[in-house]
Write a protein that holds these residues in place. Sequence first.
Motif, mmCIF file in Angstrom:
data_model
loop_
_atom_site.group_PDB
_atom_site.id
_atom_site.type_symbol
_atom_site.label_atom_id
_atom_site.label_comp_id
_atom_site.label_asym_id
_atom_site.label_seq_id
_atom_site.Cartn_x
_atom_site.Cartn_y
_atom_site.Cartn_z
ATOM 1 N N GLN A 65 48.895 19.383 2.771
ATOM 2 C CA GLN A 65 48.247 18.092 3.051
ATOM 3 C C GLN A 65 48.711 17.529 4.391
ATOM 4 O OE1 GLN A 65 46.262 17.456 0.534
ATOM 5 N NE2 GLN A 65 47.207 18.958 -0.821
ATOM 6 N N LYS A 66 48.014 16.490 4.830
ATOM 7 C CA LYS A 66 48.416 15.701 6.000
ATOM 8 C C LYS A 66 48.739 16.572 7.214
ATOM 9 C CE LYS A 66 49.954 11.683 3.497
ATOM 10 N NZ LYS A 66 50.963 10.671 3.269
ATOM 11 N N GLN A 67 47.799 17.379 7.617
ATOM 12 C CA GLN A 67 48.027 18.312 8.714
ATOM 13 C C GLN A 67 47.399 17.846 10.024
ATOM 14 O OE1 GLN A 67 50.041 20.988 8.550
ATOM 15 N NE2 GLN A 67 50.542 20.436 6.440
ATOM 16 N N GLY A 68 47.015 16.586 10.091
ATOM 17 C CA GLY A 68 46.463 16.065 11.340
ATOM 18 C C GLY A 68 45.248 15.198 11.069
ATOM 19 N N VAL A 69 45.185 14.061 11.770
ATOM 20 C CA VAL A 69 44.068 13.125 11.582
ATOM 21 C C VAL A 69 42.928 13.535 12.511
ATOM 22 C CG1 VAL A 69 43.336 10.738 11.974
ATOM 23 C CG2 VAL A 69 45.517 11.218 10.833
ATOM 24 N N ARG A 70 41.723 13.659 11.927
ATOM 25 C CA ARG A 70 40.548 14.081 12.715
ATOM 26 C C ARG A 70 39.509 12.973 12.778
ATOM 27 N NH1 ARG A 70 38.748 19.729 9.962
ATOM 28 N NH2 ARG A 70 38.583 18.440 8.092
ATOM 29 N N ILE A 71 38.994 12.728 13.951
ATOM 30 C CA ILE A 71 37.889 11.783 14.136
ATOM 31 C C ILE A 71 36.755 12.586 14.771
ATOM 32 C CG2 ILE A 71 37.155 9.613 15.217
ATOM 33 C CD1 ILE A 71 39.646 9.080 13.599
ATOM 34 N N ILE A 72 35.604 12.591 14.118
ATOM 35 C CA ILE A 72 34.485 13.402 14.629
ATOM 36 C C ILE A 72 33.301 12.502 14.967
ATOM 37 C CG2 ILE A 72 32.911 15.305 14.069
ATOM 38 C CD1 ILE A 72 35.327 16.265 12.231
ATOM 39 N N PHE A 73 32.701 12.742 16.139
ATOM 40 C CA PHE A 73 31.583 11.915 16.611
ATOM 41 C C PHE A 73 30.250 12.615 16.373
ATOM 42 C CE2 PHE A 73 35.360 10.753 18.998
ATOM 43 C CZ PHE A 73 35.389 9.383 18.831
ATOM 44 N N ASP A 74 29.174 11.850 16.540
ATOM 45 C CA ASP A 74 27.866 12.409 16.168
ATOM 46 C C ASP A 74 27.405 13.542 17.085
ATOM 47 O OD1 ASP A 74 27.333 10.791 18.317
ATOM 48 O OD2 ASP A 74 25.682 9.686 17.374
ATOM 49 N N ASP A 75 27.985 13.684 18.274
ATOM 50 C CA ASP A 75 27.591 14.816 19.124
ATOM 51 C C ASP A 75 28.540 16.006 18.930
ATOM 52 O OD1 ASP A 75 29.899 13.970 20.308
ATOM 53 O OD2 ASP A 75 29.111 13.990 22.366
ATOM 54 N N GLY A 76 29.383 15.928 17.894
ATOM 55 C CA GLY A 76 30.306 17.033 17.622
ATOM 56 C C GLY A 76 31.636 16.909 18.348
ATOM 57 N N SER A 77 31.747 15.937 19.248
ATOM 58 C CA SER A 77 33.032 15.735 19.940
ATOM 59 C C SER A 77 34.088 15.353 18.915
ATOM 60 C CB SER A 77 32.911 14.610 20.968
ATOM 61 O OG SER A 77 31.971 14.956 21.940
ATOM 62 N N ARG A 78 35.362 15.545 19.293
ATOM 63 C CA ARG A 78 36.405 15.398 18.293
ATOM 64 C C ARG A 78 37.716 14.924 18.909
ATOM 65 N NH1 ARG A 78 39.131 20.405 15.054
ATOM 66 N NH2 ARG A 78 39.862 20.819 17.154
ATOM 67 N N ILE A 79 38.419 14.091 18.158
ATOM 68 C CA ILE A 79 39.793 13.708 18.521
ATOM 69 C C ILE A 79 40.683 14.084 17.338
ATOM 70 C CG2 ILE A 79 41.360 11.807 19.102
ATOM 71 C CD1 ILE A 79 38.841 10.186 19.918
ATOM 72 N N VAL A 80 41.826 14.690 17.620
ATOM 73 C CA VAL A 80 42.799 14.974 16.563
ATOM 74 C C VAL A 80 44.130 14.359 16.979
ATOM 75 C CG1 VAL A 80 44.073 16.778 15.326
ATOM 76 C CG2 VAL A 80 41.676 17.151 15.933
ATOM 77 N N TYR A 81 44.805 13.738 16.034
ATOM 78 C CA TYR A 81 46.138 13.181 16.282
ATOM 79 C C TYR A 81 47.119 13.860 15.336
ATOM 80 C CZ TYR A 81 43.379 9.084 17.895
ATOM 81 O OH TYR A 81 42.485 8.240 18.494
ATOM 82 N N ARG A 82 48.242 14.322 15.876
ATOM 83 C CA ARG A 82 49.325 14.749 14.988
ATOM 84 C C ARG A 82 50.684 14.560 15.662
ATOM 85 N NH1 ARG A 82 50.984 19.810 16.023
ATOM 86 N NH2 ARG A 82 52.215 20.039 14.146
ATOM 87 N N LEU A 83 51.709 14.522 14.843
ATOM 88 C CA LEU A 83 53.063 14.425 15.386
ATOM 89 C C LEU A 83 53.668 15.815 15.389
ATOM 90 C CD1 LEU A 83 54.390 11.178 13.635
ATOM 91 C CD2 LEU A 83 53.339 11.422 15.898
ATOM 92 N N SER A 84 54.360 16.141 16.462
ATOM 93 C CA SER A 84 54.970 17.458 16.605
ATOM 94 C C SER A 84 56.016 17.714 15.529
ATOM 95 C CB SER A 84 55.631 17.535 17.980
ATOM 96 O OG SER A 84 56.616 18.553 17.997
ATOM 97 N N GLY A 85 56.104 18.981 15.113
ATOM 98 C CA GLY A 85 57.135 19.383 14.160
ATOM 99 C C GLY A 85 58.135 20.339 14.774
#
Length: 542
Positions: free
Chosen positions: A466-486
């Motif tokens: 679980q909790k492997q990175g927050v994903r935000i996806i836009f309607d044109d398929g563009s994407r932002i992912v946020y995660r903290l380094s391990g």
Amino acid sequence: MPKLIKITPFEDQKPGTSGLRKKTRVFMQPHYLEAFVQAIFHAIGGAAGKTFVIGGDGRFYNDRAVQIILRLAAAQGARGAIVGQGGILSTPAASHLIRLNETDGGIILSASHNPGGEDEDFGIKFNMPNGGPAPEAVTEAMFAATKTMTQYTTMDAPDIDLRAIGSTQLGGMTVQIVDPVADYANLMESLFDFPAMRTRFAAGFTMRFDAMCAVTGPYAREILENRLGAAPGTVTHGTPLPDFGGMHPDPNPTWAHELMTEMMGDAAPDFGAASDGDGDRNMVLGAGAYVSPSDSLAVLAANAHLAPGYAKGIAGVARSMPTSAAADRVAHAMGIACYETPTGWKFFGNLLDAGRVTLCGEESFGTGSDHVREKDGLWAVLLWLNILAVRKQSVAEILLDHWHRYGRNYYSRHDFEAIETDKADAMIATLRARLAALPGTKVDGLMIVAADDFAYTDPVDGSASQKQGVRIIFDDGSRIVYRLSGTGTEGATLRVYLERYQPGPDGLQRDPQEALAPIIHAAHQIAQIHAHTGRSQPNVIT
Ligand code: VG1
Ligand code: CO
């Protein structure tokens, strides 16, 4: 004689993305390394009767750590240890030795791309009998064991001479000191068309390989200069040093700036590459051309059949979730499987073992195949060289050709290093709490269609993460992912991964930062990076 040592358990020995990484001085505390090695043995059902591969990237404390581990293993009845000469093995070479000798696993000493030295970083991880990093269930068992570790067993014995190739005894354990390069170089020769590459070098093809004073130097010299006939001096910074000569052995445009400058200059060689501290990462460049790791995976997937070892085609491709979808487009066109896994090579192991995929890659300059169970820097460089030798085009031409065919996934990663941990945690927690409300809203005019926290169920053994990175996806398929380094050892590192697809034929040769500008802006807005961390600019952009 085995000797029992009583200790107080350490509370901070939680393995991260790739083993346990800490400041070197933390590892140098009395009993610290011993306690973790004891926990490894505990998690795998003991060391008795087993054989392990042992080696590391040669950073400060590597040699002393190897001696400590050998004593623990011998005192606990291990049957054998296979150790790279001088205690040195690149991570992919260690993975290969585990598989070649069918050992019970291996212990690898490295903090990878993190700087080395008494005041820098050190690390340790365990690889399974398949040659791959221990899966989460095993690293969790290690961590659980460290919390109650009140004793370990070692022995009094003088240090082994790690320089002398050959066999020696430590108590009842046979220690075999081996040439760290030979078997690995033979494996590479079995996969690639060395004659075609030799012909290319003989015809004047030029290359620069920056080993960054880390472990790959001897491997690159043997393969590129000795076996393939590349000009002497092709390999630079080729002698491994305990502090990597003060270099930050991370093969990206920021830290491999010397190579970057040469490749972008007027007198650039045809091909350039660099690898990291332990030899599992790679950066690939052509004259005036930078290949992003996500694109590299896609190009390799589309062209792997040009190398003899992959002539029959590839079964499938896997990429870590934050890696761009460029490889997915190739897999789709080829009609082969494509998997999306959490960050870290340990998640590729089952897919490779089951034969579901042949190539794997991560945006963090990691690419590899089923020849070992680690990412492999030099392997990726050689596959590129093989492709270049067959196609007889430049890196820039191959890239452009690829984008014309598949479109281009503009991609960048922005790292915000050494943020205060509680601030980084608070930022991610706030973001997670807002995820359900984000779809259907607009940021900077961009419509969000999905937002989630990546969860993964391994298709082979059903294990869930679980909790492997927050994903935000836009309607044109563009994407932002946020995660903290391990993998960091100081504060927290926020990684923001940005991606936008450009179908072509126009707009394929823009500067990625410019092409991604609206997404970058939205990424700051959505997570309120400045408000939470006080940072408005990343310190490393790849
Ligand atoms: C980083 C990379 C990840 C890679 C890991 C180990 O992890 O992002 O893709 O597998 O390092 O690579 P993190 O958790 O810091 O993002 V290595 O060459 O450091 O063993
Ligand atoms: Co590495």
